[in-house]
Design a protein around this motif. Structure first.
Motif, PDB file in Angstrom:
ATOM      1  N   TRP A  23      13.941 -17.351 -47.621  1.00 43.32           N
ATOM      2  CA  TRP A  23      13.897 -18.791 -47.323  1.00 43.32           C
ATOM      3  C   TRP A  23      15.193 -19.274 -48.234  1.00 43.32           C
ATOM      4  O   TRP A  23      16.013 -20.031 -47.987  1.00 43.32           O
ATOM      5  CB  TRP A  23      12.940 -19.494 -47.935  1.00 43.32           C
ATOM      6  N   ARG A  51       2.152 -17.865 -43.248  1.00 45.30           N
ATOM      7  CA  ARG A  51       2.532 -19.081 -44.282  1.00 45.30           C
ATOM      8  C   ARG A  51       1.176 -19.908 -44.483  1.00 45.30           C
ATOM      9  O   ARG A  51       1.228 -20.593 -45.486  1.00 45.30           O
ATOM     10  CB  ARG A  51       3.607 -19.578 -43.575  1.00 45.30           C
ATOM     11  N   PHE A  62       9.203 -21.335 -52.787  1.00 48.05           N
ATOM     12  CA  PHE A  62       9.925 -22.150 -51.620  1.00 48.05           C
ATOM     13  C   PHE A  62      10.353 -23.470 -52.149  1.00 48.05           C
ATOM     14  O   PHE A  62      11.617 -23.771 -51.735  1.00 48.05           O
ATOM     15  CB  PHE A  62       8.718 -22.235 -50.644  1.00 48.05           C
ATOM     16  N   LEU A 111       4.343 -28.266 -50.245  1.00 42.28           N
ATOM     17  CA  LEU A 111       5.797 -27.759 -50.078  1.00 42.28           C
ATOM     18  C   LEU A 111       6.540 -29.156 -50.096  1.00 42.28           C
ATOM     19  O   LEU A 111       7.700 -29.025 -49.921  1.00 42.28           O
ATOM     20  CB  LEU A 111       5.844 -26.973 -48.754  1.00 42.28           C
TER      21      LEU A 111
END
Length: 292
Positions: A23, A51, A62, A111
């Motif tokens: 990432w 994921r 992330f 996220l």
């Protein structure tokens, strides 16, 4: 035309970028190519579905990468439901569909992802009937309730099958669900390939459009099933100039996502950069951008 001159955020699909990148490298490349954001893919492969089970440490890493590189990931293409659809005749598959959605919502919360793109299929590998549609609606209603609790948007993509191939058809489900957390994510390629009046469709849905996919396609005809991916920009049936003119007239300022599949390309970076320049020129010709 510089990136700062773009009136709308312009992003790139994860599958357009080399597959072997982590990432941080993926976000760094997107930034180098002058994209504002990347759309994550959680497709039907076991690899990408893992994921949904990322650890706290993986989620934190992330988020750190997003912060460090200044390239956001505001949306996820959740096409895992093609393999595990809400409309399936198999009860265990429907249980799996709910588990995927629940995990996806939780992942998005952690996220900072705001929009889940939902595939507009009742079933994909099974034969469709009245029952598959009814079960799909039930699954959607449940999903929107769960997403609303988490303040995550669900947006149905206009698809490559006839089931939901227009914003008009999506409106049928909007009227049933009637939630601010349920919107539409039109794909200009799919809208065009099915022979829709794209100008009218965009105007009819402008108040519910959360983002727009930019993709070229080949039209569906009586003796041709259409081609919905891997059509180079400019070689297909999409009139991007006209689409951008409509969106300029409507004052659309939401994101655009360039949808490409160049993971296996010999020169993916060159292809992406070329496509971006071409697309910005179409925006200019359509009046979405002012002449520099």
């Amino acid at each position: 035309m510089t990136r700062e001159a773009l009136p709308n955020p312009l992003g790139i699909y994860e599958k357009a970028l080399p597959k072997d990148l982590d990432w941080p490298a993926r976000l760094a490349l997107a930034k180098a190519l002058d994209f504002d954001f990347v759309e994550m893919s959680i497709d039907e492969t076991d690899e990408r579905m893992t994921r949904l089970s990322w650890s706290k440490a993986e989620r934190a890493a992330f988020c750190a990468a997003v912060r460090d590189f200044g390239v956001s990931v505001p949306s996820v293409c959740l096409s895992a439901h093609r393999r595990f659809p809400f409309g399936s005749r198999d009860p265990s598959t429907r249980v799996k569909a709910r588990d995927i959605m629940r995990r996806a919502i939780d992942l998005c919360v952690d996220l900072g992802i705001r929009t889940i793109q939902v595939a507009g299929y009742d079933v994909y590998y099974e034969e469709a009937d009245v029952g598959t549609k009814e079960r799909f609606i039930e699954g959607l209603q449940w999903s929107v309730r769960e997403a609303a609790k988490a303040q995550v948007m669900l947006a149905v993509e206009i698809m490559d099958t006839a089931f939901i191939n227009s914003i008009t058809r999506w409106r049928e489900y909007d009227q049933l669900i009637h939630s601010p957390y349920f919107c539409v994510y039109p794909d200009l390629g799919n809208l065009t390939a099915w022979g829709n009046d794209v100008d009218a469709e965009l105007r009819a849905g402008i108040d519910r459009i959360v983002a727009i996919h930019l993709k070229d396609t080949l039209k569906v005809t009586g003796d041709f099933p259409g081609q919905f991916r891997d059509v180079p920009f400019g070689d297909g049936c999409v009139d991007f100039k006209a689409c951008f003119a409509t969106l300029a007239d409507l004052g659309y300022r939401g994101p655009f996502l360039m949808e490409m599949w160049t993971e296996k390309s010999d020169e993916p970076v060159v292809e992406i950069a070329t496509a971006r320049r071409w697309m910005i020129e179409q925006m200019r010709l359509g009046g979405l951008l002012q002449v520099a």
